[in-house]
Design a protein around this motif. Structure first.
Motif, PDB file in Angstrom:
ATOM      1  N   TRP A 232       0.852  -1.266  -0.125  1.00  0.00           N
ATOM      2  CA  TRP A 232      -0.073   0.029  -0.024  1.00  0.00           C
ATOM      3  C   TRP A 232       0.848   1.368   0.036  1.00  0.00           C
TER       4      TRP A 232
ATOM      5  N   VAL B 136       2.326   2.038  -3.532  1.00  0.00           N
ATOM      6  CA  VAL B 136       1.070   2.379  -4.438  1.00  0.00           C
ATOM      7  C   VAL B 136       0.835   3.979  -4.201  1.00  0.00           C
ATOM      8  N   GLU B 137       0.931   4.228  -2.788  1.00  0.00           N
ATOM      9  CA  GLU B 137       0.450   5.705  -2.390  1.00  0.00           C
ATOM     10  C   GLU B 137       1.600   6.751  -2.744  1.00  0.00           C
TER      11      GLU B 137
ATOM     12  N   SER C 252       1.469   7.278  -6.411  1.00  0.00           N
ATOM     13  CA  SER C 252       0.260   7.931  -6.752  1.00  0.00           C
ATOM     14  C   SER C 252       0.534   9.401  -6.227  1.00  0.00           C
ATOM     15  N   ASN C 253       1.350   9.669  -5.385  1.00  0.00           N
ATOM     16  CA  ASN C 253       1.798  11.067  -4.750  1.00  0.00           C
ATOM     17  C   ASN C 253       3.084  11.617  -4.838  1.00  0.00           C
TER      18      ASN C 253
ATOM     19  N   GLU D 279      -7.393  11.655   1.800  1.00  0.00           N
ATOM     20  CA  GLU D 279      -6.109  12.189   1.204  1.00  0.00           C
ATOM     21  C   GLU D 279      -4.878  11.555   1.918  1.00  0.00           C
TER      22      GLU D 279
ATOM     23  N   HIS E 105      -2.078   4.541 -16.354  1.00  0.00           N
ATOM     24  CA  HIS E 105      -2.663   3.524 -15.558  1.00  0.00           C
ATOM     25  C   HIS E 105      -2.868   4.088 -14.366  1.00  0.00           C
ATOM     26  N   VAL E 106      -4.064   3.387 -13.882  1.00  0.00           N
ATOM     27  CA  VAL E 106      -4.865   3.911 -12.635  1.00  0.00           C
ATOM     28  C   VAL E 106      -4.661   2.918 -11.585  1.00  0.00           C
ATOM     29  N   PHE E 107      -4.098   3.023 -10.617  1.00  0.00           N
ATOM     30  CA  PHE E 107      -4.109   1.927  -9.554  1.00  0.00           C
ATOM     31  C   PHE E 107      -5.238   1.498  -9.057  1.00  0.00           C
TER      32      PHE E 107
ATOM     33  N   MET F  39      -7.326   0.382  -6.186  1.00  0.00           N
ATOM     34  CA  MET F  39      -7.320   0.549  -4.991  1.00  0.00           C
ATOM     35  C   MET F  39      -8.228  -0.257  -4.002  1.00  0.00           C
TER      36      MET F  39
ATOM     37  N   ARG G 196      -4.344  -5.188  -1.136  1.00  0.00           N
ATOM     38  CA  ARG G 196      -5.007  -4.588  -2.286  1.00  0.00           C
ATOM     39  C   ARG G 196      -5.473  -5.757  -3.278  1.00  0.00           C
TER      40      ARG G 196
ATOM     41  N   CYS H 147       5.446  -3.291 -11.800  1.00  0.00           N
ATOM     42  CA  CYS H 147       6.112  -2.053 -12.378  1.00  0.00           C
ATOM     43  C   CYS H 147       7.580  -2.587 -12.955  1.00  0.00           C
TER      44      CYS H 147
END
Length: 538
Positions: A342, A345-346, A349-350, A439, A503-505, A507, A517, A523
């Protein structure tokens, strides 16, 4: 990562979603008379239950149905179902899952009232048919609060997971982190994709396998590989919905083929552990018992010492040893890997969060050597990232207890024998306690009020309870907080992660004992230009 005291989640099967489906299940039975008797008996018992509790002031409750109670309100991810029910009916709700009475608490104040103020009243655990069979009926994680539980808790916290023994195993953790980085480097050279979910699971499994039994996954070692596979099967089967655990007259009827599955898992696990224990006993007879020294003892040696000690405070059997090893396998492998997965991935994504973390590592460690465990106390932002991940994605999303006596909480009567679900997943998403709760904002843990009143994860802050709290809190917190920072810091320090821009993870979460997940994270890594050399021997 998390304690074997980690709570049991019971998820409802995707196929058992309505009253009609439940009524169709007994068609597999051979006798219509048995069905009719069971239904009538259930209605009678429901009447008795309601009559008994009519003078009790129970928490608010959604509409229920005969026999199945509130099961029709639940989806495969039970913590999310509870979250939605609590949003509608209040932070404390009362449910009846089949014949099992349940209360769900979804605020820090309620968590404190149940788990601290009334800690001893909720010191018991819920068992299931699968748990009792696979764990030989003597699992530490589900043992009642008593002499045996206290003895094992003391041994695990002071010996296996104490600071001295964790220091002994530092070279093992360091080597496993370097092995992971080396594997990713080789993949990067060849521009090959890598399944990071599998790689971090292997790392976590290797660390605990070596601490427990001095074995690790490799191309030639099938024992550690089998242990890793069994952990995944156990966490899955412990978390699946079994009709026989909730509908009392189905207790001895294997409607879903569940019994066959958990018996097969038990046989495989028993055969694996018998082989490992037998080989260790033979080695001890030839070489003598392992003595405390620079290498430290693994857990199997500690347990065999107790087994062979006629004067031991608590007498244990081979079944106790097998159950205890399973407890720690499931607690320390899957949950650690889930948190790392997790977190990665976060971070990807950030990108702003990832960049701040890299700058902190570059400033504290530099680029001439790899980050070490001794560096991690000086990496506050890395610790903030870990806390934020555990807030949004607790590997075990609910703490579950069972009351052993009648209690009153916030004016409501909670009868003995009631299951308690403290929904820490829901608490972490509550806007009354967290600003912008959905968030990913690690800064919330190192700025403003957090500097004056730090939110710890040791069980004293009821807004954040990934390791539980109190007597049944996780004994593995020290191991987790040594392992997680150095692994994630090493991955940030050494690699860029190439992911398709479109690509959209995913979640979504996968049902089970834990909340990983739904999809593995795959990747292509690339070595950072200013990364320290990692082509050294490991």
């Amino acid at each position: 990562m998390l304690c074997p005291c980690g709570s049991l989640l019971i998820h409802k099967s995707r196929h058992i979603t309505s009253w009609v489906t439940i009524m169709q299940l007994p068609e597999t039975l051979s006798s219509v008379a048995v069905i009719a008797t069971g239904v009538l008996s259930s209605i009678f018992l429901l009447y008795v239950f309601l009559k008994k509790n009519q003078n009790n002031r129970l928490p608010p409750s959604p509409p229920s149905l005969p026999i199945i109670g509130h099961l029709h309100h639940l989806g495969p991810l039970i913590h999310q179902s509870f979250h939605h029910l609590s949003a509608r009916y209040g932070p404390l709700i009362h449910l009846r899952l089949g014949s099992v009475p349940v209360v769900v608490a979804s605020t820090p104040e309620l968590a404190r009232d149940f788990l601290k103020t009334n800690e001893l009243a909720f010191s018991s655990r819920k068992h299931s048919l699968a748990i009792d069979h696979i764990t030989y009926g003597v699992a530490f994680a589900f043992a009642p609060y008593g002499p045996y539980w206290k003895f094992i808790k003391k041994m695990s916290t002071t010996e296996l997971l104490g600071n001295q023994n964790l220091g002994h195993f530092l070279p093992i953790r360091t080597k496993e982190v370097h092995e992971l980085l080396h594997t990713l480097t080789e993949k990067a050279k060849r521009r090959e994709s890598v399944n990071l979910t599998e790689e971090v699971l292997k790392l976590a499994n290797n660390v605990i396998c070596q601490m427990m039994m001095s074995i690790r996954c490799s191309g030639t070692n099938s024992e550690a590989d089998e242990a890793k596979n069994l952990v995944r099967e156990v966490t899955k089967i412990f978390g699946e919905f079994n009709v026989s655990d909730f509908i009392w007259f189905c207790k001895n009827i294997d409607l879903q083929g569940f019994k066959k599955r958990y018996q097969d898992t038990h046989r495989r696990y028993d055969a694996l552990l018998e082989k490992i224990i037998f080989e260790r006993e033979e080695k001890r007879r030839k070489e003598g018992k392992t003595e405390d020294g620079d290498k430290g003892k693994d857990f199997l040696d500690m347990l065999l010492d107790v087994l062979e000690d006629d004067k031991a405070e608590i007498k244990i059997t081979r079944d106790h040893i097998k159950a205890l090893i399973l407890d720690f396998f499931t607690a320390a492998t899957d949950t650690t890997a889930i948190t790392l997965d997790w977190m990665l991935v976060e971070l990807i994504s950030n990108p702003k969060v990832l960049q701040i973390a890299r700058e902190e590592i570059d400033h504290v460690v530099g680029n001439e050597r790899l980050v070490q465990e001794s560096d991690t106390p000086n990496l506050p932002y890395i610790h903030a990232i870990i806390k934020e991940t555990l807030r949004l994605h607790p590997p075990i999303p609910m703490l579950i207890r069972k009351s052993i006596q009648d209690v009153t909480v916030q004016g409501y009567d909670i009868p003995a024998g009631t299951m308690l679900f403290v929904n820490i997943w829901s608490i972490g998403r509550n806007s009354e306690y967290w600003e912008s709760p959905l968030e990913f904002k690690p800064h919330r843990f190192i700025e403003g009020d957090a500097l004056k009143n730090p939110l710890d994860i040791k069980g004293q802050c009821f807004q954040l309870l990934p390791f539980g709290t109190g007597r049944r809190g996780c004994p593995g917190i020290n191991l987790a907080m040594r392992e997680l920072p150095v692994v994630i810091a090493g991955l940030i320090q050494c690699f860029e992660w190439n992911v398709d821009g479109k690509h959209v993870f995913n979640m979504d979460e996968r049902p089970g004992l834990t909340a990983p997940r739904a999809a593995d994270f795959v990747c292509i890594p690339s070595v950072r230009k200013n990364s320290p050399l990692i082509f050294t021997s490991t």
